[in-house]
Motif scaffolding. Structure first.
Motif, PDB file in Angstrom:
ATOM      1  N   ASN A 113       0.838  -1.204   0.000  1.00 16.19           N
ATOM      2  CA  ASN A 113       0.000   0.000   0.000  1.00 16.19           C
ATOM      3  C   ASN A 113       0.869   1.249   0.000  1.00 16.19           C
ATOM      4  O   ASN A 113       1.770   1.382   0.827  1.00 16.19           O
ATOM      5  CB  ASN A 113      -0.922  -0.020   1.225  1.00 16.19           C
ATOM      6  N   SER A 115      -0.146   4.338   0.487  1.00 14.17           N
ATOM      7  CA  SER A 115      -0.704   5.449   1.270  1.00 14.17           C
ATOM      8  C   SER A 115      -0.236   5.330   2.720  1.00 14.17           C
ATOM      9  O   SER A 115       0.561   4.472   3.056  1.00 14.17           O
ATOM     10  CB  SER A 115      -2.232   5.405   1.215  1.00 14.17           C
ATOM     11  N   GLU A 116      -0.794   6.194   3.567  1.00 16.68           N
ATOM     12  CA  GLU A 116      -0.384   6.210   4.972  1.00 16.68           C
ATOM     13  C   GLU A 116      -1.285   5.313   5.827  1.00 16.68           C
ATOM     14  O   GLU A 116      -1.360   5.487   7.037  1.00 16.68           O
ATOM     15  CB  GLU A 116      -0.401   7.648   5.493  1.00 16.68           C
ATOM     16  N   ILE A 117      -1.926   4.367   5.215  1.00 17.24           N
ATOM     17  CA  ILE A 117      -2.874   3.490   5.925  1.00 17.24           C
ATOM     18  C   ILE A 117      -2.216   2.815   7.133  1.00 17.24           C
ATOM     19  O   ILE A 117      -1.057   2.400   7.088  1.00 17.24           O
ATOM     20  CB  ILE A 117      -3.415   2.410   4.956  1.00 17.24           C
ATOM     21  N   ALA A 118      -2.982   2.738   8.213  1.00 24.72           N
ATOM     22  CA  ALA A 118      -2.496   2.012   9.394  1.00 24.72           C
ATOM     23  C   ALA A 118      -2.588   0.512   9.114  1.00 24.72           C
ATOM     24  O   ALA A 118      -3.632   0.038   8.657  1.00 24.72           O
ATOM     25  CB  ALA A 118      -3.353   2.381  10.603  1.00 24.72           C
ATOM     26  N   ARG A 119      -1.519  -0.205   9.382  1.00 28.90           N
ATOM     27  CA  ARG A 119      -1.486  -1.635   9.064  1.00 28.90           C
ATOM     28  C   ARG A 119      -2.615  -2.372   9.798  1.00 28.90           C
ATOM     29  O   ARG A 119      -2.720  -2.277  11.016  1.00 28.90           O
ATOM     30  CB  ARG A 119      -0.133  -2.219   9.476  1.00 28.90           C
ATOM     31  N   VAL A 127      -6.483   5.833  -3.427  1.00 24.71           N
ATOM     32  CA  VAL A 127      -5.731   6.745  -2.556  1.00 24.71           C
ATOM     33  C   VAL A 127      -4.561   7.328  -3.339  1.00 24.71           C
ATOM     34  O   VAL A 127      -4.084   6.726  -4.301  1.00 24.71           O
ATOM     35  CB  VAL A 127      -5.167   6.022  -1.311  1.00 24.71           C
ATOM     36  N   ASP A 129      -0.707   8.365  -3.814  1.00 25.26           N
ATOM     37  CA  ASP A 129       0.602   7.834  -3.440  1.00 25.26           C
ATOM     38  C   ASP A 129       1.274   8.865  -2.531  1.00 25.26           C
ATOM     39  O   ASP A 129       1.426  10.020  -2.893  1.00 25.26           O
ATOM     40  CB  ASP A 129       1.416   7.623  -4.722  1.00 25.26           C
ATOM     41  N   MET A 130       1.661   8.438  -1.334  1.00 29.54           N
ATOM     42  CA  MET A 130       2.270   9.383  -0.390  1.00 29.54           C
ATOM     43  C   MET A 130       3.774   9.516  -0.590  1.00 29.54           C
ATOM     44  O   MET A 130       4.433  10.267   0.135  1.00 29.54           O
ATOM     45  CB  MET A 130       1.972   8.967   1.045  1.00 29.54           C
ATOM     46  N   TYR A 132       6.251   7.144  -0.362  1.00 26.59           N
ATOM     47  CA  TYR A 132       7.211   6.282   0.344  1.00 26.59           C
ATOM     48  C   TYR A 132       8.057   5.527  -0.672  1.00 26.59           C
ATOM     49  O   TYR A 132       7.611   5.247  -1.787  1.00 26.59           O
ATOM     50  CB  TYR A 132       6.475   5.278   1.243  1.00 26.59           C
ATOM     51  N   TYR A 206       4.206   2.426   5.819  1.00 24.17           N
ATOM     52  CA  TYR A 206       3.560   2.164   7.098  1.00 24.17           C
ATOM     53  C   TYR A 206       3.445   0.692   7.471  1.00 24.17           C
ATOM     54  O   TYR A 206       2.995   0.358   8.563  1.00 24.17           O
ATOM     55  CB  TYR A 206       2.193   2.862   7.129  1.00 24.17           C
TER      56      TYR A 206
END
Lengths: 409, 349
Positions: A113, A115-119, A127, A129-130, A132, A206
């Protein structure tokens, strides 16, 4: 949509809202109708974000209904539910390790993933792309970061109040200035290293949350070290001396990848851990003894991470083993160069020997200390399953020259 | 005072570094211990900051003539400075807390399913938001000159704070029979990462995003249903206050010393207020977050409408506190220019 309490009737509708309404098939004027009926722009925006179609909106507004019942779809997403973690070690409280259960504890080899999604949470279908760049566990991970994070927080200390500042007493001028020069260098090294780790945080995705949390404690530790060293330098009639040499720090800055950064820093992290573990030998008073002991305790966690990360990395990516020699050799060479810098070795020799007039004795003691630093470093590499067959020539030369009658440390 | 120690070129002693101390410093601890303010003396003080350089030479240290540069960093103090950063750093160090041991986890008790799910949804969003707030200062630290050392130190404490927040909301989601739910909206979070200037980042993150989060945390007594929940919000709010205080005072410093940047700063806010109703705080208008908050504020799904009313009060509070903070920083005219999604909540000054 609910009744608006006291929304102003004339509001400017943002273009983004109009564009979204058009995408959803809202007729022109429907937003204005909603506002005329007393709905706030917030509520209109809410409906647009929720994907209410033009037809739905029109029907809703036509019947004058007051509330569109949300369907709470997020309550039904198929994440793992029914988790009730409890502290395994009541003395330590509810730790990160307690959270490593079920799917939430599954740290994947490759995180996909962007994005900044919490695992462990349910991903949005679309979403941005942040940005990373690190998605492979082998690059950054070590299992020990999970407990080390909590230990770092438990063992926190404050330079302002946990060191006995009032016990400082004047030292002979040469000794005080040696302390100050040594700590000027160390304060800069700690500050610089913190900024370097920090600069890499936004690169790590993340999936490796716990690693990022641990690195945050490292950054905070190094901030405190830098602060404490500066305070000591300015507390006893001295001041700051000459800035640190820049050769070693430059290669840290030049690292192109996380493994290179970690390898280059491994060398200094290990060397400084040994130095601070021998803090009793260079400390001139109780405050410095405590300070170096606290720094050593913090650096033990960092070196533990460095060792475990390298071990895991080499296990997962054996084809990159030889490459690491390049980084270690470069770092050893730069450190050796800086160990020959008079503003680096002379203060230590003065502190070890007990004064300028005993600097030759101090130089011999420093050589022993350098030897211990190198031995520990090689041992740490070995713990990480890495055998340095031959150390960088500049580093070796320091010890070879020591056998000559006019050796430098 | 210039010295340039040779590096192993000769076998003799150099010792030139011993002659650099013509400005001796003897800081004495205050009642709060040996603080950064206590060592803010003479040529080492923030007020004595000279021209920056592109090395990591700490303020007050003597430059090496052969020091290499490390790439561009901010050369002007106004670019990163806040007058309160010395005090905020010390406060941050003193007020660190542990999510493992300082939250009364034992006070958690089974909650109605809708309430627990709403709390878990809110925590899912917050744990996501909080670590962006750690990445962002990390991104900027290498560009903060070591001449403005204390600003850098403060940002390092912020990274630690945000780690703890990320961790505590994850813990809460997994501690009471629930779990993580739907990913929160990324709208606004990208804005923080996209900032190309420190002041832009600080205004958007410290003042806008963390301000909105802070206003929410301060309603934690209404949102939280257990003592553990309430404590989480209280402790987190305490940390957010420092980040906000840094942002407000940084903006004040910029506006005081570089008033020509006023319109530029308005421009950043124009964009951010237009892009997302919640700014970088994570979008509270994103349905899962909005609905979860309404359930928590109202006291259940069946009291959703009451929750909506309280949510609107929360929005009003967020917006007006945000404008007040900007006013304190010297940007009072934002009140007349605030974006349309926020304007409806503005109360008369």
């Amino acid at each position: 949509m609910s009744e608006a309490p006291s929304a102003p009737r004339t509001v400017e509708v943002p273009q983004e809202a109009r564009d979204r309404a058009r995408e959803l098939g809202w007729e022109d004027g429907l937003i204005e109708l909603a506002l005329q009926q007393g709905h706030t722009l917030q509520e209109v925006w809410q409906a647009l974000r929720a994907g209410v179609t033009g037809e739905q909106a029109k029907m809703y507004l036509a019947r004058g209904a007051r509330v569109v019942r949300p369907d709470f779809w997020w309550m039904r997403v198929p994440t793992e539910w029914g988790i009730r973690v409890r502290p395994k070690d009541p003395a330590m409280g509810l730790q990160l390790s307690d959270l490593m259960v079920g799917t939430y504890g599954d740290v994947p080899d490759v995180w996909t993933n962007r994005s900044e999604i919490a695992r462990g949470s349910w991903p949005n279908p679309v979403v941005e792309d942040m940005g990373y760049t690190i998605f492979e566990k082998a690059i950054v991970w070590a299992d020990c970061v999970v407990p080390l994070y909590e230990i770092a927080i438990r063992d926190r200390w404050a330079a302002a109040t946990d060191l006995p500042w009032s016990t400082l007493e004047p030292l002979p001028t040469d000794i005080e200035r040696a302390v100050c020069q040594f700590l000027t260098e160390q304060s800069e090294r700690a500050y610089f290293e913190a900024t370097m780790w920090a600069g890499w945080l936004p690169e790590i995705s993340y999936g490796f949350l716990e690693l990022k949390l641990f690195l945050s404690t490292v950054i905070f530790d190094l901030a405190r070290h830098s602060e404490a060293f500066r305070k000591r330098a300015l507390a006893n009639g001295g001041g700051l001396g000459l800035q640190a040499p820049t050769d070693y720090n430059r290669i840290v800055k030049e690292a192109r990848t996380f493994p290179e950064l970690a390898a280059v820093l491994f060398v200094q992290d290990s060397m400084l851990l040994t130095l601070f573990r021998h803090g009793e030998r260079i400390a001139q008073n109780q405050l410095e003894r405590q300070l170096y002991a606290l720094c050593a305790r913090d650096r033990e966690r960092l070196v533990e991470y460095q060792v475990e990360r390298l071990k895991h990395f080499l296990y997962k990516m054996p084809d990159r083993r030889e490459e690491q020699n390049l980084y270690f050799s470069k770092a050893e060479g730069r450190i050796a160069k800086e160990w020959r810098d008079p503003a680096v070795w002379e203060p230590l020799a003065i502190l070890l020997g007990g004064g300028t007039d005993r600097i030759e004795e101090g130089r011999r003691m420093l050589l022993e200390l350098r030897k211990a630093q190198v031995d520990d470093y090689v041992a740490n590499l070995r713990r990480a399953t890495f055998e340095r067959k031959s150390l960088n020539g500049r580093l070796v030369a320091i010890f070879e020259e020591a056998t000559a009658p006019t050796a430098t440390a | 005072m210039a010295v340039n120690p040779s590096t192993g070129q000769g076998e003799g002693l150099d010792l030139s570094w011993l002659d650099l101390y013509d400005d001796a410093a003897s800081a004495t601890p205050s009642k709060k211990g040996m603080t950064l303010a206590d060592i803010n003396l003479g040529r080492y003080s923030a007020e004595a900051r000279g021209a920056g350089d592109m090395t990591f030479r700490l303020r007050g240290a003597i430059p090496r003539p052969n020091a290499q540069r490390f790439g561009p960093n901010y050369q002007s103090k106004a670019d990163v400075w806040a007058e309160n950063c010395l005090m905020l750093y010390e406060e941050a160090v003193q007020r660190q807390w542990s999510s493992a041991r300082d939250i009364p986890w034992e006070t958690l008790e089974p909650l109605p399913d809708d309430i627990e799910r709403a709390m878990c949804q809110l925590c899912t969003m917050l744990t996501e938001v909080e670590f962006i707030a750690g990445d962002v200062p990390g991104q900027w630290l290498p560009f903060v000159s070591a001449q403005d050392y204390e600003a850098g130190l403060f940002l390092m404490t912020q990274i630690m704070d945000e780690a703890r927040h990320t961790d505590v909301f994850r813990k809460r989601a997994l501690a009471n029979g629930g779990g993580l739910l739907a990913q929160g909206a990324g709208l606004g979070l990208r804005t923080l990462i996209e900032a190309r200037d420190f002041t832009e980042m600080s205004v958007l993150m410290h003042i806008q995003a963390e301000g909105f989060v802070q206003s929410m945390f301060r309603m934690g007594e209404l949102i939280g249903k257990t003592e553990a929940d309430k404590r989480i919000f209280r402790m987190s709010a305490q940390d957010e206050s420092r980040h906000l205080a840094f942002g407000v005072m940084h903006l004040k410093y910029v506006l005081d010393t570089e008033p020509e940047r006023r319109e530029e700063i308005h421009h950043y806010l124009d964009k951010a207020e237009g892009d997302a109703a919640g700014g970088g705080s994570g979008d509270v208008t994103f349905p899962p977050v909005f609905e979860a908050l309404c359930i928590l504020l109202g006291g259940g799904k069946d009291k959703f409408d009451e929750g909506v009313q309280k949510f609107l009060l929360l929005r009003k509070r967020q917006v007006n506190e945000y404008l007040h903070r900007l006013e304190v920083a010297g940007l009072g005219d934002r009140r007349q220019r605030v974006g349309p999604l926020l304007r409806q909540f503005v109360e008369a000054a």
